[in-house]
Write an enzyme that holds these catalytic residues in place. Sequence first.
Site, mmCIF file in Angstrom:
data_model
loop_
_atom_site.group_PDB
_atom_site.id
_atom_site.type_symbol
_atom_site.label_atom_id
_atom_site.label_comp_id
_atom_site.label_asym_id
_atom_site.label_seq_id
_atom_site.Cartn_x
_atom_site.Cartn_y
_atom_site.Cartn_z
ATOM 1 N N LYS A 135 0.826 -1.219 0.000
ATOM 2 C CA LYS A 135 0.000 0.000 0.000
ATOM 3 C C LYS A 135 0.857 1.265 0.000
ATOM 4 O O LYS A 135 0.684 2.153 0.844
ATOM 5 C CB LYS A 135 -0.957 -0.006 1.190
ATOM 6 C CG LYS A 135 -1.900 -1.205 1.241
ATOM 7 C CD LYS A 135 -2.843 -1.092 2.429
ATOM 8 C CE LYS A 135 -3.798 -2.264 2.505
ATOM 9 N NZ LYS A 135 -3.142 -3.512 2.938
ATOM 10 N N ASN A 151 7.874 10.626 -6.998
ATOM 11 C CA ASN A 151 9.216 10.168 -7.334
ATOM 12 C C ASN A 151 9.679 9.051 -6.412
ATOM 13 O O ASN A 151 10.330 8.096 -6.850
ATOM 14 C CB ASN A 151 10.210 11.334 -7.276
ATOM 15 C CG ASN A 151 11.556 10.957 -7.849
ATOM 16 O OD1 ASN A 151 11.643 10.415 -8.953
ATOM 17 N ND2 ASN A 151 12.616 11.229 -7.102
ATOM 18 N N THR A 180 -11.037 -1.845 3.766
ATOM 19 C CA THR A 180 -12.257 -2.553 4.169
ATOM 20 C C THR A 180 -12.546 -2.400 5.659
ATOM 21 O O THR A 180 -13.606 -2.815 6.127
ATOM 22 C CB THR A 180 -12.179 -4.047 3.802
ATOM 23 O OG1 THR A 180 -10.972 -4.607 4.322
ATOM 24 C CG2 THR A 180 -12.220 -4.241 2.298
#
EC number: 4.1.1.23
Length: 231
Positions: free
Chosen positions: A59, A65, A114
């Site tokens: 994640k 950059n 979630t």
Amino acid sequence: MTMFVALDFPDWKQTEAFLYKNELQGVPVKVGMELFYKEGPSVIEKLKRNNHSIFLDLKLHDIPNTVHRAMKNIASLGVDLVTIHTLGGSEMIAQAKRGLEHSQTKLIAVTLLTSVDEEVVQHQLRLPGNIPANVAHLASLAKANGADGVVSSVHEVASIKKTCDTSFLTLTPGIRFDSSDVHDQKRVATPEMANQVGSDFIVVGRAITQSDHPYTAYMEAKKRWEEASDE
């Protein structure tokens, strides 16, 4: 259709014991932050030597950059899927994809976790609209900037496929044998539910890793996932 087993263990020793004492060599697996930050790239190399397909769930969410350079290194690992956060914006998503351009690794974007419910969306994050509207918007943003798919609960898969095209991949975590067994994820589902709404990938964790008989639990989840479309 691929089902990944979430390797939510603190180190390689426990991961190895779980997989190979339970005859799970070669099953597709998800490696998350806990295991990867402890073991580093070596855990990916070990899993690949044992023929596992790998979903690397990091994640990433940083300036464009930095994410681009990180993705270039991740590309060299040869994982099948890797995640970023859509909330990093269009340029970050595009730079993440650019970092993977010479690899076969697919870029999967996280929209809303979630574990997030409407209370969090409305009163903590103060995002306009409800969860389905925000997920659809972020999925469209991800697709427009090169992502191959998004992480999605079963409740948003159909709208994502309608908005972004059926070829846009959806990966559904929070899979349980009983949809009332929520733990820390608010928007969960069973393997059958994920199949019926059109999820391309699912992730199963506790239902297998905390089972007294992990191999049996794995085979049950796999059967329920693959055979639901035949019902």
